[in-house]
Scaffold this active site. Structure first.
Site, PDB file in Angstrom:
ATOM      1  N   ARG A 104       0.852  -1.195   0.000  1.00 30.43           N
ATOM      2  CA  ARG A 104       0.000   0.000   0.000  1.00 30.43           C
ATOM      3  C   ARG A 104       0.877   1.231   0.000  1.00 30.43           C
ATOM      4  NH1 ARG A 104      -4.619   0.469   4.383  1.00 30.43           N
ATOM      5  NH2 ARG A 104      -2.831   0.729   5.739  1.00 30.43           N
ATOM      6  N   THR A 108      -1.343   7.456  -0.649  1.00 34.56           N
ATOM      7  CA  THR A 108      -2.632   7.284  -1.328  1.00 34.56           C
ATOM      8  C   THR A 108      -3.433   6.104  -0.780  1.00 34.56           C
ATOM      9  OG1 THR A 108      -1.716   5.776  -2.976  1.00 34.56           O
ATOM     10  CG2 THR A 108      -1.598   8.139  -3.468  1.00 34.56           C
ATOM     11  N   ASP A 200       0.552  -3.311  12.320  1.00 37.73           N
ATOM     12  CA  ASP A 200       1.009  -3.691  10.976  1.00 37.73           C
ATOM     13  C   ASP A 200       1.393  -5.172  10.975  1.00 37.73           C
ATOM     14  OD1 ASP A 200       2.916  -4.237   8.786  1.00 37.73           O
ATOM     15  OD2 ASP A 200       2.656  -2.104   8.354  1.00 37.73           O
ATOM     16  N   ASP A 203       5.034  -5.975   9.793  1.00 36.10           N
ATOM     17  CA  ASP A 203       6.040  -5.555  10.778  1.00 36.10           C
ATOM     18  C   ASP A 203       6.023  -6.463  11.997  1.00 36.10           C
ATOM     19  OD1 ASP A 203       6.907  -3.499   9.210  1.00 36.10           O
ATOM     20  OD2 ASP A 203       5.789  -1.935  10.267  1.00 36.10           O
TER      21      ASP A 203
END
Ligand code: PRP
Ligand code: URA
Length: 209
Positions: A104, A108, A200, A203
């Site tokens: 991603r 945006t 995340d 991560d």
């Protein structure tokens, strides 16, 4: 939600998902939990797999049995889908694995494709997309678009946590794709993260970020 959206109510899934969400869960334990929940969700998501009859010889007598009658393809979305893949391969070792690299864009929130390892011709009957997080839905829609252009006729999405926005976007773009999840959370925050979510997923699996 439509009847193509399946959220597990299995106690083991709910217990493990709670541990997965905790900020105290370290990457090693986090990876183990991703694996275990993925196996449980895969089990539920494949309850409709067609079978072919098969006879085996037990030590005592012939016995009527079954074998899975379709070729399964696992499509992990890099990076975070990687942690789901090995665990599912342990249950269905004959599956083919085709990697798709999508990330991603932080500004945006739109998906960017950077890796596509699909062969020229589809060689699977059922494609199962593996990605723990369904946030805006942009990555999942892009992955299904790629698989359909490739020629996939049957596709399922297997994820851990979704935002309602992501479920709506994927269902609207591809109503024929069943969605299997451990949870649908309340919302996305302004940075496109699922709340409460787990942070995340890439991560936390790989100790980055
Ligand atoms: C995460 C996640 C999905 C995507 C979901 O990947 O694994 O692929 O975001 O967001 P969306 O529904 O809004 O598209 P990310 O872009 O963080 O890449 P990574 O797995 O490499 O960290
Ligand atoms: N990707 C993640 O890993 N987590 C989110 O909450 C949203 C997208």
């Amino acid at each position: 939600m439509t009847d193509t959206v399946n959220v597990s109510r299995h106690p083991l899934v709910l217990h493990k998902l709670t541990l997965l969400r905790s900020r105290l869960t370290e990457p090693k334990k986090f990876r183990e939990l991703v694996s275990e929940i993925s196996q449980l969700l895969f089990y539920e998501a494949t309850a409709d797999l067609p079978l072919a009859p098969l006879t085996v010889a037990t030590p005592l007598a012939p016995c009527d049995g079954y074998e899975i009658a379709q070729q399964i393809g696992l499509i992990p979305i890099l990076r975070a889908g990687l942690g789901m893949t090995q665990a599912i391969l342990e249950i269905i070792p004959t599956a083919h694995v085709w990697h798709l690299g999508l990330y991603r864009d932080h500004e945006t929130l739109l998906p960017v494709t950077y890796y596509n390892k699909l062969p020229a011709e589809p060689d699977i009957d059922l494609a199962i997309i593996l990605d723990p997080m369904l946030a805006t839905g942009g990555s999942a829609v892009a992955a299904v678009d790629i698989l359909k252009q490739w020629g996939s006729k049957r596709i399922k999405f297997l994820g851990l946590i979704a935002a309602p926005e992501g479920v709506r976007t994927l269902s609207a773009a591809h109503p024929d794709v069943p969605i299997h999840l451990a949870a649908i959370d309340s919302q996305l925050n302004e940075r496109g993260y699922i709340v409460p979510g787990l942070g995340d997923a890439g991560d936390r699996q790989f100790g980055t970020g």
